[in-house]
Design a protein around this motif. Structure first.
Motif, PDB file in Angstrom:
ATOM      1  N   GLU A   8       0.872  -1.383   0.133  1.00  0.00           N
ATOM      2  CA  GLU A   8       0.235  -0.194  -0.416  1.00  0.00           C
ATOM      3  C   GLU A   8       0.730   0.997  -0.156  1.00  0.00           C
ATOM      4  O   GLU A   8       1.949   0.798   0.745  1.00  0.00           O
ATOM      5  CB  GLU A   8      -1.037   0.126   1.497  1.00  0.00           C
ATOM      6  CG  GLU A   8      -1.749   1.114   1.421  1.00  0.00           C
ATOM      7  CD  GLU A   8      -2.342   1.728   2.952  1.00  0.00           C
ATOM      8  OE1 GLU A   8      -3.221   0.839   3.000  1.00  0.00           O
ATOM      9  OE2 GLU A   8      -1.532   2.010   3.485  1.00  0.00           O
ATOM     10  N   LEU A  52      -1.992   3.231  -4.337  1.00  0.00           N
ATOM     11  CA  LEU A  52      -1.485   1.705  -4.325  1.00  0.00           C
ATOM     12  C   LEU A  52      -2.681   1.587  -3.365  1.00  0.00           C
ATOM     13  O   LEU A  52      -1.818   1.329  -2.205  1.00  0.00           O
ATOM     14  CB  LEU A  52      -0.267   1.248  -4.492  1.00  0.00           C
ATOM     15  CG  LEU A  52       0.662   1.536  -5.522  1.00  0.00           C
ATOM     16  CD1 LEU A  52       1.986   0.693  -5.728  1.00  0.00           C
ATOM     17  CD2 LEU A  52       0.175   1.212  -6.869  1.00  0.00           C
ATOM     18  N   VAL A  66      -0.929  -4.244  -3.415  1.00  0.00           N
ATOM     19  CA  VAL A  66      -0.553  -4.796  -4.046  1.00  0.00           C
ATOM     20  C   VAL A  66       0.107  -5.512  -4.137  1.00  0.00           C
ATOM     21  O   VAL A  66       1.211  -6.124  -3.127  1.00  0.00           O
ATOM     22  CB  VAL A  66       0.008  -3.828  -5.150  1.00  0.00           C
ATOM     23  CG1 VAL A  66       0.298  -4.215  -6.593  1.00  0.00           C
ATOM     24  CG2 VAL A  66      -1.409  -2.720  -5.602  1.00  0.00           C
ATOM     25  N   LEU A 117       4.093   2.761  -8.461  1.00  0.00           N
ATOM     26  CA  LEU A 117       4.332   1.478  -8.576  1.00  0.00           C
ATOM     27  C   LEU A 117       5.641   0.958  -8.599  1.00  0.00           C
ATOM     28  O   LEU A 117       6.201   0.522  -8.530  1.00  0.00           O
ATOM     29  CB  LEU A 117       3.347   0.533  -9.190  1.00  0.00           C
ATOM     30  CG  LEU A 117       3.420  -1.095  -8.896  1.00  0.00           C
ATOM     31  CD1 LEU A 117       1.950  -1.649  -9.345  1.00  0.00           C
ATOM     32  CD2 LEU A 117       4.496  -1.366  -9.745  1.00  0.00           C
ATOM     33  N   LEU A 177      -4.101  -1.657 -13.906  1.00  0.00           N
ATOM     34  CA  LEU A 177      -4.094  -0.980 -12.491  1.00  0.00           C
ATOM     35  C   LEU A 177      -5.352   0.516 -12.934  1.00  0.00           C
ATOM     36  O   LEU A 177      -5.706   1.018 -13.719  1.00  0.00           O
ATOM     37  CB  LEU A 177      -3.528   0.079 -12.001  1.00  0.00           C
ATOM     38  CG  LEU A 177      -1.641  -0.504 -11.544  1.00  0.00           C
ATOM     39  CD1 LEU A 177      -0.814   0.390 -11.613  1.00  0.00           C
ATOM     40  CD2 LEU A 177      -2.193  -1.310 -10.373  1.00  0.00           C
ATOM     41  N   LYS A 234      -5.559  -0.221  -7.824  1.00  0.00           N
ATOM     42  CA  LYS A 234      -5.295  -1.496  -7.239  1.00  0.00           C
ATOM     43  C   LYS A 234      -5.338  -2.548  -8.796  1.00  0.00           C
ATOM     44  O   LYS A 234      -5.146  -1.431 -10.010  1.00  0.00           O
ATOM     45  CB  LYS A 234      -6.783  -2.039  -7.265  1.00  0.00           C
ATOM     46  CG  LYS A 234      -7.155  -1.853  -5.988  1.00  0.00           C
ATOM     47  CD  LYS A 234      -8.688  -2.700  -5.867  1.00  0.00           C
ATOM     48  CE  LYS A 234      -9.153  -2.421  -4.234  1.00  0.00           C
ATOM     49  NZ  LYS A 234     -10.651  -1.930  -3.646  1.00  0.00           N
ATOM     50  N   ILE A 235      -4.354  -3.572  -8.961  1.00  0.00           N
ATOM     51  CA  ILE A 235      -4.712  -4.549 -10.203  1.00  0.00           C
ATOM     52  C   ILE A 235      -6.113  -5.017 -10.257  1.00  0.00           C
ATOM     53  O   ILE A 235      -6.159  -5.972  -9.535  1.00  0.00           O
ATOM     54  CB  ILE A 235      -3.683  -5.413  -9.907  1.00  0.00           C
ATOM     55  CG1 ILE A 235      -2.154  -4.730  -9.902  1.00  0.00           C
ATOM     56  CG2 ILE A 235      -3.309  -6.595 -10.878  1.00  0.00           C
ATOM     57  CD1 ILE A 235      -1.474  -6.009  -9.576  1.00  0.00           C
ATOM     58  N   GLU A 277      -4.533  -9.133 -14.098  1.00  0.00           N
ATOM     59  CA  GLU A 277      -4.042  -9.810 -14.898  1.00  0.00           C
ATOM     60  C   GLU A 277      -3.293 -10.797 -15.655  1.00  0.00           C
ATOM     61  O   GLU A 277      -4.091 -11.790 -15.007  1.00  0.00           O
ATOM     62  CB  GLU A 277      -2.474  -9.953 -13.264  1.00  0.00           C
ATOM     63  CG  GLU A 277      -1.443 -10.707 -13.204  1.00  0.00           C
ATOM     64  CD  GLU A 277      -0.786 -10.656 -12.133  1.00  0.00           C
ATOM     65  OE1 GLU A 277      -0.902 -11.213 -11.374  1.00  0.00           O
ATOM     66  OE2 GLU A 277       0.623 -11.647 -11.944  1.00  0.00           O
TER      67      GLU A 277
END
Ligand SMILES: Nc1ncnc2c1ncn2[C@@H]1O[C@H](COP(=O)(O)OP(=O)(O)OP(=O)(O)O)[C@@H](O)[C@H]1O
Ligand SMILES: [Mg+2]
Length: 230
Positions: free
Chosen positions: A12, A25, A28, A51, A219, A223-224, A227
């Motif tokens: 974070e 973030l 993550v 990131l 992103l 947040k992701i 993926e």
């Protein structure tokens, strides 16, 4: 089984400014394996540069942990962090970030000043070879403002490579270039992966460019949200 080169575990990042907290973030988590090509995409403000900064150990998470080769980087003191960055990570920026009153060759050699064991004579030889390979063999003594954007970025890539890092981090490396020059830069970055097995992390807001990644992180709002691995 292959071990991850990097792992983000519930990372974070909050920024505190003038009584306002920005959560850049949120929790993550992901892994990067050696020689992967990772692309990070997302809209403006989604946390991509944040990131990459954390990944480059230029800044610290407010929570969570970042591991390199299984080692928790929060335990590194500032000296070890600086040394680790210098030897393991190469950076390429949108604005090239070359020193203006310094020649192309000297710009490439800058990181060598901070390296504990690289010899200047062999590093100079390597810098010349890299610059020649990147089509800048005739420009060694020129200053950055005498170069085109693409040439400046190739100089910056040579600088990122001089200490032989394991991983290269690029934040919008084509953002200041026209599309043709941008494509050449991407081709060059991909070559570093193919030829020398360098792990690549490329941040972009360009969905098409993101397709070059064999590992893609999407992103949104820190947040992701997706993926994908090829
Ligand atoms: N140093 C800082 N201080 C305060 N807030 C920051 C700082 N850096 C980034 N932020 C905030 O964190 C959030 C994520 O920013 P970040 O720069 O990581 O986004 P980004 O995805 O790289 O955006 P862009 O595509 O525009 O470069 C944004 O809301 C931004 O305003
Ligand atoms: Mg950014």
């Amino acid at each position: 089984m292959k071990k991850p080169l990097v792992e983000f575990r519930q990372v974070e990042k909050k920024y505190f400014m003038d009584g306002v907290t920005v959560k850049a973030l949120r929790e993550v988590s992901f892994q990067i394996f050696p020689a992967e090509i990772v692309t990070i995409v997302g809209p403006s403000g989604s946390g991509k540069s944040t990131l990459l900064h954390l990944l480059g150990l230029l800044d610290k998470p407010t929570r969570g942990e970042i591991f390199f080769n299984g080692k928790a980087t929060s335990r590194f003191d500032d000296y070890r962090l600086a040394r680790f960055r210098n030897q393991t990570i190469g950076f390429v920026f949108q604005q090239f970030n070359l020193l203006p009153r310094t020649s192309v060759l000297e710009n490439v050699l800058l990181p060598v000043w901070y390296h504990p064991s690289l010899e200047f004579s062999s590093a100079t030889k390597k810098a010349r070879e890299l610059l020649k390979e990147f089509g800048l063999g005739e420009r060694l003594n020129h200053f950055p403002n005498q170069l085109s954007g693409g040439e400046q970025q190739r100089t910056a890539i040579a600088r990122a490579l001089i200490c032989d890092p394991q991983i290269i981090l690029a934040d919008e490396p084509t953002g200041n270039l026209d599309s043709k020059t941008g494509q050449e830069i991407i081709k060059l970055l991909l070559q570093l992966n193919k030829k020398w097995g360098k792990t690549l992390v490329i941040v972009t807001h360009d969905n098409q460019l993101a397709q070059v990644g064999d590992h893609r992180l999407y992103l949104k709002d820190g947040k992701i949200i997706k993926e994908k691995r090829k």
